[in-house]
Write an enzyme that holds these catalytic residues in place. Structure first.
Site, PDB file in Angstrom:
ATOM      1  N   ARG A 135       0.840  -1.214  -0.095  1.00  0.00           N
ATOM      2  CA  ARG A 135      -0.037  -0.042   0.275  1.00  0.00           C
ATOM      3  C   ARG A 135       0.917   1.322   0.055  1.00  0.00           C
ATOM      4  NH1 ARG A 135      -1.792  -2.970  -1.472  1.00  0.00           N
ATOM      5  NH2 ARG A 135      -3.339  -4.216  -0.370  1.00  0.00           N
ATOM      6  N   SER A 170     -11.074   1.068   2.752  1.00  0.00           N
ATOM      7  CA  SER A 170     -10.160   0.924   3.784  1.00  0.00           C
ATOM      8  C   SER A 170      -9.515   2.152   4.549  1.00  0.00           C
ATOM      9  CB  SER A 170      -9.315  -0.310   3.943  1.00  0.00           C
ATOM     10  OG  SER A 170      -9.913  -1.416   3.511  1.00  0.00           O
ATOM     11  N   GLU A 175      -4.904   4.830   5.327  1.00  0.00           N
ATOM     12  CA  GLU A 175      -4.654   4.705   4.135  1.00  0.00           C
ATOM     13  C   GLU A 175      -4.950   5.901   3.127  1.00  0.00           C
ATOM     14  OE1 GLU A 175      -5.919   0.707   2.401  1.00  0.00           O
ATOM     15  OE2 GLU A 175      -6.527   1.944   0.899  1.00  0.00           O
TER      16      GLU A 175
HETATM   17  C1  LIG Z   1     -15.502   1.493  -1.913  1.00  0.00           C
HETATM   18  C2  LIG Z   1     -14.179   1.577  -1.849  1.00  0.00           C
HETATM   19  C3  LIG Z   1     -13.212   0.477  -1.925  1.00  0.00           C
HETATM   20  C4  LIG Z   1     -11.813   0.499  -2.292  1.00  0.00           C
HETATM   21  N1  LIG Z   1     -11.000  -0.434  -2.113  1.00  0.00           N
HETATM   22  C5  LIG Z   1      -9.975  -0.640  -2.430  1.00  0.00           C
HETATM   23  C6  LIG Z   1      -8.856  -1.692  -2.613  1.00  0.00           C
HETATM   24  O1  LIG Z   1      -9.381  -2.655  -2.316  1.00  0.00           O
HETATM   25  N2  LIG Z   1      -7.586  -1.874  -2.548  1.00  0.00           N
HETATM   26  C7  LIG Z   1      -6.878  -0.467  -2.522  1.00  0.00           C
HETATM   27  O2  LIG Z   1      -5.628  -0.440  -2.828  1.00  0.00           O
HETATM   28  N3  LIG Z   1      -7.700   0.759  -2.630  1.00  0.00           N
HETATM   29  C8  LIG Z   1      -8.978   0.667  -2.461  1.00  0.00           C
HETATM   30  N4  LIG Z   1      -9.612   1.782  -2.430  1.00  0.00           N
HETATM   31  C9  LIG Z   1      -8.907   3.338  -2.415  1.00  0.00           C
HETATM   32  C10 LIG Z   1      -9.183   3.761  -3.982  1.00  0.00           C
HETATM   33  O3  LIG Z   1     -10.056   3.428  -4.736  1.00  0.00           O
HETATM   34  C11 LIG Z   1      -8.063   3.543  -4.560  1.00  0.00           C
HETATM   35  O4  LIG Z   1      -6.597   4.001  -3.950  1.00  0.00           O
HETATM   36  C12 LIG Z   1      -7.661   4.083  -5.975  1.00  0.00           C
HETATM   37  O5  LIG Z   1      -6.701   3.989  -6.676  1.00  0.00           O
HETATM   38  C13 LIG Z   1      -7.656   5.831  -5.836  1.00  0.00           C
HETATM   39  O6  LIG Z   1      -7.942   6.563  -7.248  1.00  0.00           O
HETATM   40  P1  LIG Z   1      -8.732   7.787  -7.515  1.00  0.00           P
HETATM   41  O7  LIG Z   1      -8.441   7.998  -9.001  1.00  0.00           O
HETATM   42  O8  LIG Z   1     -10.040   7.682  -6.995  1.00  0.00           O
HETATM   43  O9  LIG Z   1      -7.476   8.706  -6.559  1.00  0.00           O
HETATM   44  P2  LIG Z   1      -7.826   9.945  -5.836  1.00  0.00           P
HETATM   45  O10 LIG Z   1      -8.746   9.688  -4.711  1.00  0.00           O
HETATM   46  O11 LIG Z   1      -8.455  10.960  -6.699  1.00  0.00           O
HETATM   47  O12 LIG Z   1      -6.601  10.312  -5.471  1.00  0.00           O
HETATM   48  C14 LIG Z   1      -5.683   9.684  -4.392  1.00  0.00           C
HETATM   49  C15 LIG Z   1      -4.164   9.904  -4.323  1.00  0.00           C
HETATM   50  O13 LIG Z   1      -3.462   9.874  -5.629  1.00  0.00           O
HETATM   51  C16 LIG Z   1      -3.255  11.094  -6.207  1.00  0.00           C
HETATM   52  N5  LIG Z   1      -3.448  11.200  -7.612  1.00  0.00           N
HETATM   53  C17 LIG Z   1      -4.341  10.918  -8.102  1.00  0.00           C
HETATM   54  N6  LIG Z   1      -4.467  10.634  -9.651  1.00  0.00           N
HETATM   55  C18 LIG Z   1      -3.096  11.044  -9.814  1.00  0.00           C
HETATM   56  C19 LIG Z   1      -2.090  11.335 -10.917  1.00  0.00           C
HETATM   57  N7  LIG Z   1      -2.605  10.816 -12.159  1.00  0.00           N
HETATM   58  N8  LIG Z   1      -0.814  11.441 -10.612  1.00  0.00           N
HETATM   59  C20 LIG Z   1      -0.329  11.575  -9.553  1.00  0.00           C
HETATM   60  N9  LIG Z   1      -1.258  11.513  -8.341  1.00  0.00           N
HETATM   61  C21 LIG Z   1      -2.320  11.264  -8.381  1.00  0.00           C
HETATM   62  C22 LIG Z   1      -4.164  12.113  -5.406  1.00  0.00           C
HETATM   63  O14 LIG Z   1      -3.343  13.650  -5.432  1.00  0.00           O
HETATM   64  C23 LIG Z   1      -4.145  11.679  -4.000  1.00  0.00           C
HETATM   65  O15 LIG Z   1      -3.076  11.917  -3.282  1.00  0.00           O
HETATM   66  C24 LIG Z   1     -11.216   1.817  -2.192  1.00  0.00           C
HETATM   67  C25 LIG Z   1     -11.887   2.911  -2.247  1.00  0.00           C
HETATM   68  C26 LIG Z   1     -13.368   2.890  -1.965  1.00  0.00           C
HETATM   69  C27 LIG Z   1     -14.041   4.154  -1.926  1.00  0.00           C
END
Ligand SMILES: Cc1cc2nc3c(=O)[nH]c(=O)nc-3n(C[C@H](O)[C@H](O)[C@H](O)COP(=O)(O)OP(=O)(O)OC[C@H]3O[C@@H](n4cnc5c(N)ncnc54)[C@H](O)[C@@H]3O)c2cc1C
Length: 360
Positions: free
Chosen positions: A179, A257, A352
């Site tokens: 992670r 999480s 996380e």
């Molecule tokens: C219901 C639910 C279930 C989930 N299950 C999991 C799971 O099983 N495993 C897991 O690992 N995660 C899980 N997550 C967390 C999340 O979905 C992941 O971490 C996902 O990759 C975040 O993507 P996002 O585009 O929404 O990022 P955001 O929330 O928009 O951003 C997260 C971080 O990444 C940065 N970021 C985003 N895009 C970029 C980019 N292009 N370049 C540089 N930095 C960037 C942002 O600045 C921020 O710091 C879950 C979330 C939810 C709501």
């Protein structure tokens, strides 16, 4: 008045005009105050121009994907939010090297998984149902059910804000671990523009390494099952834990999480807690087990005050917004859980999701 750049679709406002964009509308927690300005970038050039433009003037900026791993303060973000909404998937496939799939950072992660399962790309099927965009997956080395993206990432193309240049990073450069990654260790430095995955080809998924998934599929650990079935099984397991987004289900108004599973010296793992040995000799234990044994059951918080924040009724690891909550309320619940676990077991849980403008 809103101005739109004809070439890049980015939204601009006339100078001096504040157009507050509530970040609560862009996060899966549905929390977060207004951003000074938000630009939605549909090309790499626009992403780089927006970020480097802000950097040149010292303006704070925040890169946004799907908002599924973000906790944003109620005060909002005093700067430019750069939403990465780029699209495009390029596939080079042959029987020898497998499928090299280069994906724009703004593409939906789960749509990529669906395509992979359909086209016979092996290695992401257990990551079904995770919200968010492809560009965010390397940041915390997204993982679930025994798989993580580090296993299939071949390279990551970034805009390096420190060096003000484009760079291509290979897995050895990315310091992927449970992670986390170099991108998380050096917050904000790299803007991910695209990710190239190398998938093996086939209809069977990768060997199943997660006991709960193996049970659901009726296979032994290390055996393989058809990718289509792996996806279905994972979605069913995730659904029961409120880990698949559903606007009508407050248990999914979360950032997934909220705490990572602690990785401890073997002697520090509480008696009776589950343990998974790690390559460095330490042991990963279950944050959910620690939380439950510290007196925080599913739904904790629902019967208190306005009950606007609570642990999910399906999964103790998810902190949820039951409607009308504030980030301050969510963080207060998170601190209560973290402190309760520390008092009971001497283990400090680490959040996380990325906290923006706030701390725990
Ligand atoms: C219901 C639910 C279930 C989930 N299950 C999991 C799971 O099983 N495993 C897991 O690992 N995660 C899980 N997550 C967390 C999340 O979905 C992941 O971490 C996902 O990759 C975040 O993507 P996002 O585009 O929404 O990022 P955001 O929330 O928009 O951003 C997260 C971080 O990444 C940065 N970021 C985003 N895009 C970029 C980019 N292009 N370049 C540089 N930095 C960037 C942002 O600045 C921020 O710091 C879950 C979330 C939810 C709501």
């Amino acid at each position: 008045m809103t101005r739109r750049c004809s070439g890049c679709h980015a939204r601009f406002w006339t100078p001096g005009q504040r157009v507050p964009e509530l970040l609560a509308t862009r996060t899966t927690l549905r929390l977060g105050g207004p951003a000074d300005e938000l630009v939605e970038c549909r090309t790499e050039e626009d992403v780089v121009a927006a970020v480097s433009g802000a950097d040149a003037t010292g303006r704070p900026s925040l890169v946004l994907g799907g908002g599924s791993n973000l906790v944003v303060t109620d005060q909002g973000f005093p700067g430019l939010v750069v939403e990465v909404a780029t699209t495009g998937v390029h596939v080079e496939s042959d029987l020898c090297g497998g499928a090299f799939v280069t994906v724009a950072a703004g593409e939906s992660w789960d749509e990529l998984v669906v395509r992979g399962v359909t086209e016979g790309w092996v290695g992401a099927e257990a990551l079904s149902g995770i919200p968010g965009r492809v560009g965010a997956t390397p940041i915390q080395n997204v993982g679930a059910y025994g798989q993580e993206v580090a296993e299939t990432i071949a390279r990551v193309r970034v805009w390096d804000r420190d060096a003000a240049q484009l760079r291509t990073l290979f897995p050895g450069d990315c310091r992927f671990a449970y992670r986390t990654s170099r991108f998380k260790e050096e917050p904000g430095r790299h803007v991910v523009l695209s990710v190239t995955f190398q998938f093996r080809l086939g209809t069977l998924g990768a060997p199943v390494r997660y006991a709960e998934l193996a049970d659901a599929l009726g296979v032994s650990l290390g055996e393989r099952a058809p990718s289509v079935e792996v996806r279905e099984a994972v979605l069913a397991l995730r659904g029961r834990k409120g880990m698949v987004l559903d606007a009508d289900d407050h248990d999914t108004w979360s950032a997934g999480s909220f705490f990572t599973n602690p990785v401890l010296e073997a002697a520090a793992v509480p008696h009776g807690a589950p343990g998974w040995p790690q390559p460095d000799g330490r042991v990963k234990t279950s944050a959910a087990w620690l939380i439950e044994r510290s007196g925080f059951g599913k739904g904790h918080g629902l019967d208190r005050g306005a009950g606007r924040v609570a642990l999910s009724t399906k999964h103790t690891l998810a902190l949820t917004n039951r409607g009308g909550a504030t980030t301050a309320e969510l963080l207060s619940l998170a601190a209560e859980v973290r402190d309760g676990v520390r008092d009971r077991f001497g283990v400090t849980l680490v959040n996380e999701p990325v906290l923006v403008g706030c701390s725990l």
